[in-house]
Design a protein around this motif. Structure first.
Motif, short mmCIF file in Angstrom:
data_model
loop_
_atom_site.label_atom_id
_atom_site.label_comp_id
_atom_site.label_asym_id
_atom_site.label_seq_id
_atom_site.Cartn_x
_atom_site.Cartn_y
_atom_site.Cartn_z
N GLN A 1 21.26 2.16 -10.55
CA GLN A 1 19.83 2.10 -10.87
C GLN A 1 19.56 2.18 -12.37
O GLN A 1 18.57 1.63 -12.85
CB GLN A 1 19.05 3.19 -10.13
N GLN B 1 12.73 4.85 -9.63
CA GLN B 1 13.55 4.33 -8.55
C GLN B 1 13.54 5.25 -7.34
O GLN B 1 13.50 4.79 -6.20
CB GLN B 1 14.99 4.10 -9.04
N SER C 1 2.31 1.42 -4.65
CA SER C 1 2.85 0.06 -4.69
C SER C 1 3.79 -0.11 -5.88
O SER C 1 3.81 0.71 -6.78
CB SER C 1 1.73 -0.96 -4.78
N ALA D 1 1.66 -2.01 -0.69
CA ALA D 1 2.81 -2.30 -1.56
C ALA D 1 2.90 -3.80 -1.87
O ALA D 1 3.45 -4.18 -2.90
CB ALA D 1 4.10 -1.82 -0.91
N ASP E 1 10.48 4.61 -5.59
CA ASP E 1 10.60 3.34 -4.86
C ASP E 1 11.29 3.56 -3.52
O ASP E 1 10.87 3.00 -2.50
CB ASP E 1 11.43 2.36 -5.70
N ASP E 2 12.34 4.36 -3.53
CA ASP E 2 13.07 4.65 -2.29
C ASP E 2 12.17 5.43 -1.32
O ASP E 2 12.22 5.21 -0.10
CB ASP E 2 14.34 5.47 -2.59
N THR F 1 17.01 -1.02 -12.56
CA THR F 1 15.61 -0.84 -12.98
C THR F 1 15.51 -0.06 -14.29
O THR F 1 14.57 -0.24 -15.04
CB THR F 1 14.78 -0.08 -11.91
N LEU G 1 8.87 5.29 -1.28
CA LEU G 1 7.87 4.31 -0.86
C LEU G 1 8.43 3.39 0.23
O LEU G 1 7.71 3.00 1.16
CB LEU G 1 7.48 3.47 -2.09
N ASP G 2 9.70 3.06 0.12
CA ASP G 2 10.32 2.18 1.11
C ASP G 2 10.30 2.83 2.50
O ASP G 2 10.24 2.14 3.51
CB ASP G 2 11.76 1.85 0.68
#
Lengths: 289, 289
Positions: free
Chosen positions: A175, A213, A289, A228, A216-217, A179, A219-220
């Motif tokens: 990562q 990151q 998002s 999103a 993001d994980d 990112t 959020l996933d």
């Protein structure tokens, strides 16, 4: 200026610069696709460039080509990442991806030309002396190529077919490239433009990128696909190791909060002027998002 | 030095510079594919950089990063061009193309990272002042992006589905982008490095680039696929207009010879020192691959 005002202001400036760079081109699908691909998004990277520049007394007009550059580079990476041979995504920012709206050939070429545009924008004399501009070029190349972003993407692909899931150290390394490298460049750009010490902003951005990151994980797993604007739960479906699978949901949230505190501490040398960047770090782990 | 010695010498210098740039990288398919993609080829573009530099008193050591840069950029364009969604070629320089030897994902990423490498190489301090290096960056971006090479590729793709075949003017415009832009940049690079007038080398390279493409069209009809190391007769199969289909074989050969004379005349200001570049123009229309 509050963070949300600064982010909106940065987005408008970046969009205007990209629109100007892509004006007066031939009427071809690749050009339409380039304009399409640089629309929307949070513009977090462009904001980081403009805010880190402001901390060094650089006016937005003298930094906006660097902000537009990193957003063009980010857009290229998304266009190629979404392709069938890579992540195979149909939606991006709530709209059809470039290869779905046009075709794969247009996606390859539009992505290629957006990368070129990123370097072209860094040659803009408005950014300052030739020394400053060539340093922006050298550092962006390092951040985005096979030792930076592309390295992270390649490690990500290798992980998909690996016999054992990645460890926490391996995911952190992946990562930091995938990112982290562009986020670090964005925050350091202000120090490059101001010919100042890059260490505080690098420390800030390293913590910020990792927090981004982890968020993001999270959020996933927890997010709403509609908000999103993209497909979620991809990692769990693919059986990929993530910060959430390795640390648990609560552990991942605690780690993200600790990183935001680290990011905040790194900006101490700048005093209250760094308020919007600190707010940005808090935003990164609370976004939908 | 004769042309063939100069070409061999340029190829060795360019390869050594690319090898050095790609040393000490992580052990990943994308890195292996990058090394693979920069092997071989005539190195005509790298030769043009080193020879035009020599005309301005620039030693090869002070120009080789620019020569390696244009070859990395050329290699990226071939890797992406060969992909199934573009030209769909299995062979390149007599070897399997990157997406055949690895996969499409590796081809996308290796091409992307080779483009980045091209810009990274132009930041090399060995090339001279920051002013010179940022001018190399700006002009390479112009030559390779959606106003140069990518424009030519996009026009080429548009021509495939056009209702009527292209005219001579349209093909000339297309090729000025697709193959001409990088050849022009290569020849002008020496004048940029030497901070000299670019006009004679631009005139030379414009004629050379067009002669090169006409020769390519002739080779596609008359050539030996084994010597060429790639599939031939592609254009006729695709029903595409070419310089040969528009001018006839004899007409195309006459036009190529006239362009070589134009190229030669453009170099008059340089006197006998330009002998190898003149030989290069003659070589371009007599080559078998």
């Amino acid at each position: 200026m509050s963070f949300s005002t600064a982010l909106t202001d940065a987005a408008a400036r970046v969009q205007a610069r990209l629109d100007a760079a892509l004006a007066d081109r031939e009427d071809l699908p690749v050009v339409h696709a380039m304009r399409y691909a640089v629309q929307g998004g949070k513009r977090l990277r462009g904001f980081l460039v403009l805010e880190s520049a402001r901390l060094h007394g650089i006016a937005p007009e003298a930094a906006v080509s660097a902000a537009a550059s990193i957003e063009a580079l980010h857009a290229y990476s998304l266009v190629h990442d979404d392709m069938p041979c890579m992540d195979d995504d149909d939606l991006r920012r709530g709209l059809p991806t470039v290869h779905r709206k046009w075709d794969e050939c247009t996606a390859v070429l539009a992505g290629d030309a957006l990368q070129t545009l990123a370097f072209e924008l860094l040659a803009d004399p408005a950014l300052g002396s030739a020394e400053v501009r060539i340093e922006l070029v050298a550092s962006l190349a390092k951040a985005s190529g096979a030792e930076g972003m592309v390295l992270g993407q390649a490690l990500d692909i290798a992980a998909e077919t690996a016999a054992v899931p990645l460890t926490l150290d391996q995911i952190t390394h992946l990562q930091a490239g995938k990112t982290g490298a562009l986020i670090r460049w964005s925050a350091e750009a202000g120090a490059i433009l101001g010919q100042a010490d890059r260490v505080p902003l690098r420390r800030y951005a390293t913590a910020l990128g990792l927090a981004f990151q982890i968020a993001d994980d999270i959020l996933d797993v927890e997010g709403d696909a509609e908000k999103a604007g993209k497909r979620l739960q991809k990692d769990a479906e693919a059986g990929k190791a993530t910060f959430v699978s390795l640390l648990g949901l609560d552990g991942a949230k605690a780690r993200a909060r600790a990183l935001v505190e680290e990011a905040e501490a790194a900006l101490a040398p700048y005093g209250p002027e760094a308020g919007t960047l600190i707010e940005a770090a808090r935003f990164v782990i609370s976004r939908e998002s």
